[in-house]
Design an enzyme around this catalytic site. Structure first.
Site, PDB file in Angstrom:
ATOM      1  N   ALA A 123       7.034 -60.896   8.711  1.00 29.54           N
ATOM      2  CA  ALA A 123       7.664 -60.453   9.951  1.00 29.54           C
ATOM      3  C   ALA A 123       6.841 -60.744  11.185  1.00 29.54           C
ATOM      4  O   ALA A 123       7.272 -60.463  12.307  1.00 29.54           O
ATOM      5  CB  ALA A 123       7.946 -58.950   9.871  1.00 29.54           C
ATOM      6  N   ASN A 189       3.875 -53.444   7.434  1.00 33.46           N
ATOM      7  CA  ASN A 189       3.033 -54.372   6.675  1.00 33.46           C
ATOM      8  C   ASN A 189       2.439 -55.432   7.601  1.00 33.46           C
ATOM      9  O   ASN A 189       1.418 -56.042   7.286  1.00 33.46           O
ATOM     10  CB  ASN A 189       3.841 -55.044   5.567  1.00 33.46           C
ATOM     11  CG  ASN A 189       3.895 -54.204   4.302  1.00 33.46           C
ATOM     12  OD1 ASN A 189       2.876 -53.823   3.743  1.00 33.46           O
ATOM     13  ND2 ASN A 189       5.101 -53.894   3.862  1.00 33.46           N
ATOM     14  N   HIS A 219       7.480 -57.208  17.640  1.00 30.51           N
ATOM     15  CA  HIS A 219       6.031 -57.098  17.443  1.00 30.51           C
ATOM     16  C   HIS A 219       5.333 -57.879  18.547  1.00 30.51           C
ATOM     17  O   HIS A 219       5.658 -59.049  18.796  1.00 30.51           O
ATOM     18  CB  HIS A 219       5.622 -57.654  16.080  1.00 30.51           C
ATOM     19  CG  HIS A 219       6.366 -57.051  14.932  1.00 30.51           C
ATOM     20  ND1 HIS A 219       6.196 -55.754  14.527  1.00 30.51           N
ATOM     21  CD2 HIS A 219       7.308 -57.586  14.115  1.00 30.51           C
ATOM     22  CE1 HIS A 219       6.982 -55.497  13.499  1.00 30.51           C
ATOM     23  NE2 HIS A 219       7.676 -56.590  13.239  1.00 30.51           N
TER      24      HIS A 219
END
Length: 268
Positions: A123, A189, A219
């Site tokens: 991700a 994660n 993010h």
């Protein structure tokens, strides 16, 4: 042709399996999928692979690569065993390695067996640059993660705030990556992968927000060091089957599988 086994058949496992079966993961073939309850799935033997809840049966399939996509407990239970069975290991639930003892055990097993543990970007982005930058002095690495309220259903954040009534961004965590990886095993994660690529779990600063104003998992990474500076923002489309993760996670695993048999590899 490499033989692949998948541990876990949730959203990520299903997407990876489908890509392999459709020939989109390079010169690999799916041999087995390890699940908790095989009776939930129809007979798959006609498709050339088996679905089993028996780990001994799973590891007897002559696997060259094992893809873990079943969570931190799966890493604890099967990480070393995959390596012991002479398979390379692709880890999705990399946050499990925030446990130093487990991390060291898996690395030592990889050294003993001569096999590799591979962590896809999943991700997050920029891991290649962060990892390269860590060769020289690196001053700091920070991560700010924002996800919409539905992505946090079923997590400890529900004990902090009413997700259904949230109208403004809520900071659920402000600390270091070691703690964020443990608190949010399904959702952050990315902080673990960033830590392993850069300055470690205890020096990587992390903030986690529940944000009702966004629809994508976001993010934001910033790092500084001898290499220069990087500021990167990623917006991932949440998976329809599981809003805690995004489609890019399975895509990243598929890209890793492709690289294993490709004569040309880019972005490592």
């Amino acid at each position: 042709m490499l033989n692949v086994g998948i541990i876990g058949y949730g959203t990520i496992g299903q997407d990876v399996a489908q890509a392999i079966l459709q020939g989109n993961a390079g010169q690999v073939q799916l041999k087995a999928i390890l699940v908790r309850d095989e009776t939930k799935y129809p007979d798959t033997s006609s498709h050339g692979y088996i679905m089993t809840a028996n780990e001994e049966v799973f590891f007897r399939q002559g696997l060259d690569v094992v893809v873990e996509s079943a969570g931190h407990e799966a890493v604890k239970h099967y990480g070393e065993k995959a390596l012991d069975n002479r398979a390379d290991l692709i880890l999705v639930s990399v946050g499990a390695l925030a446990d130093d003892q487990l991390h060291l055990k898996i690395l030592e097993k990889a050294r003993q067996t001569g096999k590799k543990v591979m962590v896809p970007s999943a991700a997050i982005g920029g891991l290649d640059r962060i990892a390269a930058g860590s060769v020289g002095p690196m001053d700091e690495v920070t991560l700010v993660t924002r996800k919409p309220p539905k992505a946090w259903i079923g997590t400890v954040i529900e004990q902090q705030v009413n997700l259904a009534e949230l109208t403004e961004p809520f900071c659920a965590f402000d600390g270091v990556a070691r703690d964020s990886a443990r608190l949010f095993p399904e959702s952050v994660n990315v902080s673990a992968a960033l830590s392993l690529a850069g300055v470690g779990f205890d020096r990587t600063k992390v903030k986690v927000y529940v944000d009702p104003h966004i629809s994508h998992n976001t993010h934001e990474i910033e790092a500084k060091g001898k290499f220069g500076q990087i500021h990167l923002q990623i917006r991932n489309t949440p998976s329809a089957g599981n809003p805690k993760t995004g489609y890019i996670v399975a895509m990243s695993v598929i890209k890793t599988l492709r690289d294993l048999t490709s004569p040309f590899v880019i972005g490592i």
